[in-house]
Design an enzyme around this catalytic site. Structure first.
Site, PDB file in Angstrom:
ATOM      1  N   HIS A  90      46.402  37.387  40.878  1.00 26.78           N
ATOM      2  CA  HIS A  90      46.909  35.779  40.667  1.00 26.78           C
ATOM      3  C   HIS A  90      46.083  34.555  41.349  1.00 26.78           C
ATOM      4  O   HIS A  90      45.519  35.130  42.423  1.00 26.78           O
ATOM      5  CB  HIS A  90      48.378  35.656  40.935  1.00 26.78           C
ATOM      6  CG  HIS A  90      48.710  35.725  42.330  1.00 26.78           C
ATOM      7  ND1 HIS A  90      48.733  34.841  43.101  1.00 26.78           N
ATOM      8  CD2 HIS A  90      49.298  37.031  43.107  1.00 26.78           C
ATOM      9  CE1 HIS A  90      49.242  34.927  44.261  1.00 26.78           C
ATOM     10  NE2 HIS A  90      49.448  36.464  44.300  1.00 26.78           N
ATOM     11  N   ASP A  92      47.121  31.512  41.723  1.00 27.46           N
ATOM     12  CA  ASP A  92      47.989  30.626  42.478  1.00 27.46           C
ATOM     13  C   ASP A  92      48.192  30.997  43.911  1.00 27.46           C
ATOM     14  O   ASP A  92      47.982  32.115  44.017  1.00 27.46           O
ATOM     15  CB  ASP A  92      49.215  30.267  41.771  1.00 27.46           C
ATOM     16  CG  ASP A  92      50.170  31.416  41.796  1.00 27.46           C
ATOM     17  OD1 ASP A  92      50.085  32.675  41.321  1.00 27.46           O
ATOM     18  OD2 ASP A  92      51.266  31.276  42.387  1.00 27.46           O
ATOM     19  N   ASP A 123      45.503  36.462  49.347  1.00 24.62           N
ATOM     20  CA  ASP A 123      46.507  36.635  48.482  1.00 24.62           C
ATOM     21  C   ASP A 123      46.388  35.211  47.663  1.00 24.62           C
ATOM     22  O   ASP A 123      46.902  34.206  47.842  1.00 24.62           O
ATOM     23  CB  ASP A 123      47.684  36.464  49.201  1.00 24.62           C
ATOM     24  CG  ASP A 123      49.216  36.379  48.497  1.00 24.62           C
ATOM     25  OD1 ASP A 123      48.957  37.043  47.501  1.00 24.62           O
ATOM     26  OD2 ASP A 123      49.992  35.907  49.082  1.00 24.62           O
ATOM     27  N   GLU A 156      52.559  33.360  40.283  1.00 23.56           N
ATOM     28  CA  GLU A 156      53.234  34.187  41.270  1.00 23.56           C
ATOM     29  C   GLU A 156      53.863  33.918  42.117  1.00 23.56           C
ATOM     30  O   GLU A 156      55.100  34.110  42.744  1.00 23.56           O
ATOM     31  CB  GLU A 156      52.250  35.484  41.346  1.00 23.56           C
ATOM     32  CG  GLU A 156      52.738  36.668  41.737  1.00 23.56           C
ATOM     33  CD  GLU A 156      53.154  36.793  43.277  1.00 23.56           C
ATOM     34  OE1 GLU A 156      53.939  37.649  43.694  1.00 23.56           O
ATOM     35  OE2 GLU A 156      52.706  35.961  44.180  1.00 23.56           O
ATOM     36  N   GLU A 157      53.423  33.086  43.139  1.00 23.45           N
ATOM     37  CA  GLU A 157      53.740  32.674  44.408  1.00 23.45           C
ATOM     38  C   GLU A 157      55.270  31.782  44.007  1.00 23.45           C
ATOM     39  O   GLU A 157      56.155  31.535  44.849  1.00 23.45           O
ATOM     40  CB  GLU A 157      52.989  31.732  45.157  1.00 23.45           C
ATOM     41  CG  GLU A 157      51.689  32.545  45.583  1.00 23.45           C
ATOM     42  CD  GLU A 157      51.955  33.647  46.599  1.00 23.45           C
ATOM     43  OE1 GLU A 157      53.204  33.828  46.985  1.00 23.45           O
ATOM     44  OE2 GLU A 157      50.840  34.329  47.111  1.00 23.45           O
ATOM     45  N   HIS A 423      50.470  33.658  53.419  1.00 20.40           N
ATOM     46  CA  HIS A 423      51.422  32.737  53.515  1.00 20.40           C
ATOM     47  C   HIS A 423      51.629  31.973  54.813  1.00 20.40           C
ATOM     48  O   HIS A 423      52.478  31.231  54.941  1.00 20.40           O
ATOM     49  CB  HIS A 423      52.978  33.359  53.185  1.00 20.40           C
ATOM     50  CG  HIS A 423      52.995  34.187  51.819  1.00 20.40           C
ATOM     51  ND1 HIS A 423      54.261  34.239  51.269  1.00 20.40           N
ATOM     52  CD2 HIS A 423      52.182  34.345  50.756  1.00 20.40           C
ATOM     53  CE1 HIS A 423      54.145  34.685  50.014  1.00 20.40           C
ATOM     54  NE2 HIS A 423      52.862  34.762  49.759  1.00 20.40           N
TER      55      HIS A 423
END
Length: 452
Positions: A90, A92, A123, A156-157, A423
């Protein structure tokens, strides 16, 4: 083809990998369009589509998914009769949080202390670069021996389910013999790992009201019901004295029989302050991977700076509940909503709203794809055996794909090992890990092509 030839080719491709990751990280592709421009995500999607065109993919398309975001798809045909492998990543990313807290700017890939720093570096923009690097290495040695479908998601996030809904509406699009998700990570740097389980999740917003408006705390405090105090009581009810998650009616989870996680390693990975205890009880791996876990993600209330002496009329919070395989996320959501309402004190008015949900995932490790991956990781990591771990996070698409294609094997690998700090502030990726996993993926695709 000897495996060391692929490894040598991947090594020569690493400068290109870094240059492409630099370009990708520069896109502020957070799929929360109330805070970040939609144009940043659209530009990232176009970059992905252009990269697939350049690699010879066919049927390249930017898909408008039902949640208002975009995913990118492409098909790279393999030899006749070859199996089909779906590669996932992903583009995003999570918001950068406090940009001033980053050592270097979050949207500028920066090399420091042997790692590459930037939001999305691990990520999961690095996961896309990993896929591209593996395919390029194979093309340099005679071609890609399987049919490849590549899907790169744009939300996705946010957990808004756009790609899941699109896949259900177009079930033939992502059909494959094996799915390789590039959105997990090794247990730690240098230890080859596949992720076998993912916790599901439900995301709930709870709002409490007690008054028509705020009141002077000196004049009315002591009798007037404070909405913020009521909310604090509700949130506290979600944990036992030792911090274990307690939602009325929710089972405690199950035992874990994979990798163990030592407390000292976890404290270092999680950067727990000296003297602060961990929460919960029992084996750490169980607490992280096979038991439910509640987290308060945010609270709407006045900040300390500028606060007035008031009894508050309203307060709200966003609550995340992770649930292990074997627990239905829909049922867990019902239990969480009922718990929040039942534990609201003083007859306060409470409103709850589900804002996100995804089911847990549990992989079958017995098929030919896992055998091929174990062999590939052993070669890429110089004799180290592949380990099996769980992951406390959620990738709802896994369950969607498992439901659509029940015969397909689903493997999860990636760059989000603990040092990556995904994150969080100062997210980074290990270039050595990117290189080794690109080699492992190339070896996997080569060996899986001869699975029969």
């Amino acid at each position: 083809m000897p495996s060391h030839h692929l490894a040598e080719t991947v090594a020569t491709l690493m400068p290109r990998a870094k240059a492409e990751l630099t370009q990708l990280v520069a896109f502020k592709s957070v799929a929360d369009f109330t805070q970040f421009p939609r144009s940043e995500s659209e530009r990232a999607a176009r970059w992905v589509a252009d990269a697939l065109y350049a690699e010879g993919f066919q049927d390249v398309a930017i898909l408008d998914t039902p949640d208002g975001t975009q995913s990118v798809y492409g098909l790279l045909p393999g030899p006749e009769g070859a199996p089909t492998v779906l590669l996932y990543a992903h583009y995003d990313v999570q918001p950068p949080l406090d940009e001033s807290a980053w050592t270097t700017p979050p949207f500028e890939l920066t090399e420091r202390d042997g790692r590459w720093y930037g939001r999305g570096s691990a990520d999961c923009k690095g996961g896309l670069v990993m896929h591209l690097t593996a395919l390029r290495a194979l093309k340099a040695h005679g071609g890609v021996p399987v049919t490849v479908k590549l899907i790169v998601e744009g939300s996705e996030e946010q957990g808004t389910g756009g790609l899941q809904a699109y896949a259900e509406q177009h079930p033939e699009l992502l059909a494959a013999d094996t799915v390789l998700i590039g959105d997990a990570g090794n247990f730690r740097v240098g230890l080859p790992t596949v992720t076998a389980t993912l916790r599901g999740m439900t995301l709930v917003r709870v709002e409490i009201e007690t008054l028509r408006g705020n009141l002077h705390s000196g004049q009315f405090g002591g009798a007037a019901p404070d909405a913020l105090a009521a909310l604090i009581r509700v949130l506290d009810s979600l944990r036992a004295e030792d911090g274990t998650t307690t939602v009325d009616g929710l089972t405690a989870g199950s035992a874990w029989d994979g990798l163990t996680y030592e407390e000292g390693d976890f404290r270092e990975d999680a950067q727990v302050l000296d003297g602060v205890g961990l929460i919960g009880s029992g084996p750490l791996a169980e607490r992280l991977w096979s038991r439910p876990a509640v987290t308060v993600l945010g609270i709407d209330c006045p900040p300390v700076l500028g606060a007035t002496p008031s009894v508050h009329a309203r307060a709200a919070a966003l609550v995340s509940l992770r649930v292990p395989p074997g627990t239905d996320a829909t049922e867990a959501n019902k239990l969480l909503l009922a718990h929040l309402e039942a534990h609201t004190p003083w007859g306060a008015r409470v409103r709850t709203e589900q804002v996100g949900q995804g089911q847990a995932f549990d992989a079958d490790l017995s098929g030919p794809a896992y055998t091929a991956m174990a062999r590939a990781m052993r070669e890429a990591y110089e004799g180290q055996e592949m380990q099996v771990a769980g992951h406390g996070g959620s990738i709802p698409l896994c369950n969607t794909l498992a439901g659509l294609y029940p015969e397909a094997e689903i493997l999860l690998i990636g760059l989000s090992e603990p040092s990556a700090r995904i994150h969080a502030v100062d997210e980074s990726v290990s270039p050595e890990e990117l290189e080794r996993l690109s080699v492992a993926e190339a070896l996997f695709l080569r060996d899986y092509a001869g699975r029969d």
